[in-house]
Design a protein around this motif. Structure first.
Motif, mmCIF file in Angstrom:
data_model
loop_
_atom_site.group_PDB
_atom_site.id
_atom_site.type_symbol
_atom_site.label_atom_id
_atom_site.label_comp_id
_atom_site.label_asym_id
_atom_site.label_seq_id
_atom_site.Cartn_x
_atom_site.Cartn_y
_atom_site.Cartn_z
ATOM 1 N N SER A 1 -15.511 -41.892 57.478
ATOM 2 C CA SER A 1 -15.032 -40.532 57.718
ATOM 3 C C SER A 1 -15.792 -39.508 56.884
ATOM 4 C CB SER A 1 -13.528 -40.442 57.416
ATOM 5 O OG SER A 1 -13.271 -40.673 56.040
ATOM 6 N N ILE A 2 -16.403 -39.945 55.795
ATOM 7 C CA ILE A 2 -17.228 -39.054 54.985
ATOM 8 C C ILE A 2 -18.392 -38.517 55.804
ATOM 9 C CG2 ILE A 2 -18.821 -38.975 53.011
ATOM 10 C CD1 ILE A 2 -17.001 -40.925 51.577
ATOM 11 N N VAL A 3 -18.920 -39.351 56.698
ATOM 12 C CA VAL A 3 -20.055 -38.953 57.539
ATOM 13 C C VAL A 3 -19.606 -37.990 58.629
ATOM 14 C CG1 VAL A 3 -21.868 -39.780 59.084
ATOM 15 C CG2 VAL A 3 -21.216 -41.141 57.087
ATOM 16 N N GLN A 4 -18.451 -38.267 59.230
ATOM 17 C CA GLN A 4 -18.025 -37.514 60.408
ATOM 18 C C GLN A 4 -17.380 -36.172 60.093
ATOM 19 O OE1 GLN A 4 -14.745 -36.845 61.690
ATOM 20 N NE2 GLN A 4 -15.536 -35.964 63.599
ATOM 21 N N THR A 5 -16.643 -36.081 58.966
ATOM 22 C CA THR A 5 -15.874 -34.873 58.684
ATOM 23 C C THR A 5 -16.771 -33.673 58.395
ATOM 24 O OG1 THR A 5 -14.107 -33.961 57.308
ATOM 25 C CG2 THR A 5 -15.726 -35.336 56.201
ATOM 26 N N ASP A 6 -16.261 -32.470 58.708
ATOM 27 C CA ASP A 6 -17.015 -31.250 58.421
ATOM 28 C C ASP A 6 -16.539 -30.606 57.115
ATOM 29 O OD1 ASP A 6 -14.550 -30.426 59.198
ATOM 30 O OD2 ASP A 6 -15.217 -29.099 60.817
ATOM 31 N N THR B 1 -7.802 -44.925 62.898
ATOM 32 C CA THR B 1 -8.121 -45.253 64.294
ATOM 33 C C THR B 1 -9.274 -46.230 64.368
ATOM 34 O OG1 THR B 1 -7.361 -43.056 64.979
ATOM 35 C CG2 THR B 1 -8.688 -44.296 66.556
ATOM 36 N N LEU B 2 -10.317 -45.978 63.562
ATOM 37 C CA LEU B 2 -11.454 -46.893 63.548
ATOM 38 C C LEU B 2 -11.057 -48.266 63.008
ATOM 39 C CD1 LEU B 2 -14.536 -44.763 62.425
ATOM 40 C CD2 LEU B 2 -13.748 -45.318 64.728
ATOM 41 N N THR B 3 -10.077 -48.297 62.079
ATOM 42 C CA THR B 3 -9.602 -49.577 61.567
ATOM 43 C C THR B 3 -8.922 -50.372 62.668
ATOM 44 O OG1 THR B 3 -9.319 -48.695 59.334
ATOM 45 C CG2 THR B 3 -8.074 -50.679 59.885
ATOM 46 N N LEU B 4 -8.137 -49.701 63.498
ATOM 47 C CA LEU B 4 -7.545 -50.391 64.649
ATOM 48 C C LEU B 4 -8.625 -50.924 65.577
ATOM 49 C CD1 LEU B 4 -4.493 -48.153 65.656
ATOM 50 C CD2 LEU B 4 -4.441 -50.489 64.776
ATOM 51 N N CYS B 5 -9.677 -50.118 65.768
ATOM 52 C CA CYS B 5 -10.803 -50.580 66.585
ATOM 53 C C CYS B 5 -11.402 -51.847 65.987
ATOM 54 C CB CYS B 5 -11.877 -49.491 66.680
ATOM 55 S SG CYS B 5 -11.365 -48.004 67.556
ATOM 56 N N GLN B 6 -11.523 -51.849 64.668
ATOM 57 C CA GLN B 6 -12.066 -53.015 63.985
ATOM 58 C C GLN B 6 -11.195 -54.248 64.199
ATOM 59 O OE1 GLN B 6 -15.232 -52.269 63.424
ATOM 60 N NE2 GLN B 6 -15.191 -53.006 61.330
ATOM 61 N N LEU C 1 -25.297 -33.174 65.398
ATOM 62 C CA LEU C 1 -25.560 -32.542 66.691
ATOM 63 C C LEU C 1 -24.277 -31.980 67.298
ATOM 64 C CD1 LEU C 1 -28.024 -35.173 68.196
ATOM 65 C CD2 LEU C 1 -28.574 -32.774 67.725
ATOM 66 N N HIS C 2 -23.191 -32.758 67.179
ATOM 67 C CA HIS C 2 -21.925 -32.300 67.746
ATOM 68 C C HIS C 2 -21.409 -31.069 67.016
ATOM 69 C CE1 HIS C 2 -18.091 -32.478 69.781
ATOM 70 N NE2 HIS C 2 -17.457 -32.557 68.625
ATOM 71 N N ARG C 3 -21.556 -31.047 65.693
ATOM 72 C CA ARG C 3 -21.128 -29.873 64.938
ATOM 73 C C ARG C 3 -21.963 -28.645 65.301
ATOM 74 N NH1 ARG C 3 -20.520 -33.839 60.683
ATOM 75 N NH2 ARG C 3 -22.588 -33.365 59.852
ATOM 76 N N ALA C 4 -23.184 -28.872 65.758
ATOM 77 C CA ALA C 4 -24.052 -27.770 66.189
ATOM 78 C C ALA C 4 -23.828 -27.414 67.658
ATOM 79 C CB ALA C 4 -25.517 -28.138 65.968
ATOM 80 N N LYS C 5 -22.814 -28.041 68.303
ATOM 81 C CA LYS C 5 -22.436 -27.745 69.691
ATOM 82 C C LYS C 5 -23.527 -28.127 70.688
ATOM 83 C CE LYS C 5 -18.747 -25.824 67.944
ATOM 84 N NZ LYS C 5 -17.459 -26.571 67.946
ATOM 85 N N CYS D 1 -22.690 -47.442 73.080
ATOM 86 C CA CYS D 1 -21.796 -46.487 73.727
ATOM 87 C C CYS D 1 -20.817 -45.803 72.768
ATOM 88 C CB CYS D 1 -21.006 -47.174 74.839
ATOM 89 S SG CYS D 1 -22.021 -47.707 76.242
ATOM 90 N N SER D 2 -20.283 -46.538 71.814
ATOM 91 C CA SER D 2 -19.199 -45.987 70.999
ATOM 92 C C SER D 2 -19.584 -44.849 70.067
ATOM 93 C CB SER D 2 -18.529 -47.102 70.194
ATOM 94 O OG SER D 2 -19.460 -47.713 69.325
ATOM 95 N N PRO D 3 -20.821 -44.761 69.546
ATOM 96 C CA PRO D 3 -21.089 -43.699 68.575
ATOM 97 C C PRO D 3 -20.979 -42.300 69.150
ATOM 98 C CG PRO D 3 -23.125 -44.742 69.213
ATOM 99 C CD PRO D 3 -22.024 -45.564 69.786
ATOM 100 N N VAL D 4 -21.214 -42.164 70.446
ATOM 101 C CA VAL D 4 -21.172 -40.830 71.041
ATOM 102 C C VAL D 4 -19.776 -40.244 70.932
ATOM 103 C CG1 VAL D 4 -21.743 -39.495 73.091
ATOM 104 C CG2 VAL D 4 -22.917 -41.647 72.666
ATOM 105 N N THR D 5 -18.785 -40.995 71.373
ATOM 106 C CA THR D 5 -17.413 -40.492 71.329
ATOM 107 C C THR D 5 -16.867 -40.460 69.909
ATOM 108 O OG1 THR D 5 -16.741 -42.745 71.957
ATOM 109 C CG2 THR D 5 -16.821 -41.079 73.698
ATOM 110 N N ASN D 6 -17.293 -41.410 69.060
ATOM 111 C CA ASN D 6 -16.865 -41.364 67.662
ATOM 112 C C ASN D 6 -17.367 -40.105 66.970
ATOM 113 O OD1 ASN D 6 -15.495 -43.755 67.827
ATOM 114 N ND2 ASN D 6 -17.072 -44.982 66.846
ATOM 115 N N ALA D 7 -18.615 -39.747 67.209
ATOM 116 C CA ALA D 7 -19.196 -38.555 66.592
ATOM 117 C C ALA D 7 -18.532 -37.286 67.114
ATOM 118 C CB ALA D 7 -20.695 -38.504 66.856
ATOM 119 N N MET D 8 -17.994 -37.347 68.334
ATOM 120 C CA MET D 8 -17.296 -36.200 68.902
ATOM 121 C C MET D 8 -15.866 -36.098 68.375
ATOM 122 S SD MET D 8 -18.645 -36.740 72.830
ATOM 123 C CE MET D 8 -17.614 -35.463 73.538
ATOM 124 N N GLY D 9 -15.480 -37.020 67.495
ATOM 125 C CA GLY D 9 -14.116 -37.011 66.982
ATOM 126 C C GLY D 9 -13.115 -37.561 67.973
#
Length: 503
Positions: A71-76, A219-224, A279-283, A347-355
């Motif tokens: 989450s450190i990577v994904q959060t703004d 959520t990612l832990t459940l995925c794991q 990229l997602h944060r930059a829209k 496939c999964s990183p796209v939607t994960n990066a989009m939150g």
């Protein structure tokens, strides 16, 4: 944070990929050189025992807090307090897991009917104590797309593990060579990454103010959890039905065929999540980057797996020796389906990066249903001429992996604005090139058979690689030029790798 420019962002991503993936390749070359030598010194039974212990470790590892560190990577929104809170979560989670594994070791040994497993698990519990000092600095450096120091630490740890495994196997330690070497690697990584990151913080055990990170990580832990069920159920099921020897053959064959998907693709994952998140944060739309990534990943992985399926016999005899000949049909069968597995991983990183990790959660749940069901049916002879045992598991892969890929693409493509036909257009040249390569290799093997395994492997590999490269050069030269231009920074659009496998 917004990418300062497309060119600048592309340059940073390329540099990150070069260091993370390049050093991973170097580390794997070191590890596999050692592994090939160690395999010749140990027996399949040793690998069967080790596989049993690994199931338990992996089953617990989904709770190790790595997802909270991600989450450190994904959060703004990040600051020292939030990083310290993640550190606190990691320490609590992994200390608890170490205790659980130590205490539950006898029960796992009773399940498999192998008392030795209990001793292996008690010693391996120390691995969890190193995780906080690996996960936190890894994600901190990943957020900044700084992978040079990570790569240097990974190479160092690979050397330590490779040397120790070889020495212990040579001295007759048997399965313990497979246990102590990874522990040494984890300790080396923990020390090296802690120093490389420069993080000097005290843990905070109060999660107040960090619930967004807790929710994302949870959520990612459940995925794991569902990923663990999907990826480890074959060993859990087969561990009670197959002999330790046969289980060793299957587990080592699976390990070999997962070299690309499990060793070379996932490192790019660390770059991918950071790049996609930025990229997602930059829209920016992520669909075009996904298509480029799909083409890049499959251009590399598909011919490797097709080639391994075609040359499984000389490859196994050359690398592992006659006593591992039972792996040949298992490796050949698994290699055929691994391109579908590799495609699913991107496939999964796209939607994960989009939150939107719930997409990944849904596909993980589907995998946790599809794969074990297929394994149970397959190991009992439910597929293809009633073949049971290890080959029954291979046939289960043939059915389950493509089915899971279809589900994953159905959930992912609409959310990133990519049509199935657009994806097929990107992958069609790769499929044609692999087909040409397979036809050429089969022709050589049919009309000019070579008895010496190492020579057969060399000739088949050379023919296959040449035909694959020639097909692209003469049939799809614009794609070759586009890729080369991208690597030389002539493009103005960044090509962000997009792989996020559960690790």
């Amino acid at each position: 944070m917004r990418p300062d420019s497309d060119n600048g962002f592309a340059s940073r991503v390329r540099s990150a990929v070069a260091w993370r993936w390049g050093t991973q390749v170097a580390a794997q070359i070191i590890t596999w050189t050692s592994t090939i030598l160690v395999v010749r010194l140990l027996d399949p039974t040793d690998y069967g025992l080790f596989a049993m212990s690994q199931v338990v470790i992996t089953a617990l590892a989904f709770l190790n807090g790595q997802s909270f560190a991600t989450s450190i990577v994904q959060t703004d929104r990040i600051d020292e307090r939030r990083v310290a809170q993640v550190f606190g979560m990691l320490l609590i989670a992994n200390g608890t897991l170490a205790i659980i594994q130590f205490l539950s070791a006898p029960y796992a040994a009773a399940y498999f009917g192998e008392p030795m497993v209990a001793n292996l698990l008690r010693v391996q519990a120390v691995i969890f104590l190193t995780i906080p000092f690996i996960a936190l600095p890894t994600e901190w450096l990943a957020r900044q797309l700084q992978f040079r120091k990570q790569g240097q630490v990974n190479i160092t740890s690979a050397i330590v593990g490779a040397v120790l495994a070889l020495v212990l196997a040579w001295l007759g330690y048997g399965v313990w060579a497979l246990v102590y070497a990874p522990i040494a690697m984890f300790v080396t990584k923990a020390i090296g990454l802690t120093i490389a990151s420069g993080l000097r913080i005290k843990p905070i055990f109060n999660p107040s103010g960090a619930w967004d990170m807790v929710t994302f990580g949870g959520t990612l832990t459940l995925c794991q959890l569902f990923w663990i069920i999907q990826s480890q159920s074959d060993i859990v099921i087969a561990g009670r039905l197959l002999s330790t020897y046969d289980l060793g053959l299957y587990s080592e064959a699976l390990f070999l065929t997962l070299i690309v998907t499990g060793r070379f693709i996932p490192p790019i994952n660390e770059v991918a999540l950071a790049a996609y998140s930025e990229l997602h944060r930059a829209k920016k739309p992520l669909g075009p980057y996904f298509l480029k990534t799909a083409r890049m990943v499959m251009t590399v992985s598909a011919p490797i797996y097709v080639g391994l399926a075609l040359t499984s016999e000389p490859a196994i005899l050359t690398l592992f020796g006659e006593k591992w000949a039972g792996m040949i049909p298992i490796v050949g069968g698994l290699a055929l389906v691994m391109p579908a597995f590799a495609m699913q991983l991107i496939c999964s990183p796209v939607t994960n990066a989009m939150g939107r990790p719930r997409v990944y959660l849904f596909t993980s749940i589907c995998g946790a249903i599809i794969m074990p069901t297929a394994y149970i049916w397959g190991v009992n002879g439910g597929f293809f001429d009633g073949e049971t045992g290890a080959l029954g598991l291979v046939h289960a892969w043939w059915v389950a992996a493509p089915a899971l890929l279809i589900v994953t693409l159905t959930m992912t493509l609409p959310r990133i604005g990519v049509s199935p036909w657009a994806l097929l257009r990107e992958l069609a040249p790769i499929a044609l090139a692999c087909g040409a390569m397979a036809a050429a290799v089969l022709t050589v093997q049919r009309f000019a058979p070579i008895e010496m395994p190492i020579l057969d492997l060399a000739v088949s590999g050379a023919v296959g690689a040449s035909v694959y490269a020639a097909t692209f050069w003469f049939g799809f030269r614009p794609l070759v030029r586009e890729t080369w231009a991208m690597l030389r920074q002539r493009e103005t659009v960044a090509s962000a790798p997009a792989i996020h496998s559960p690790t």
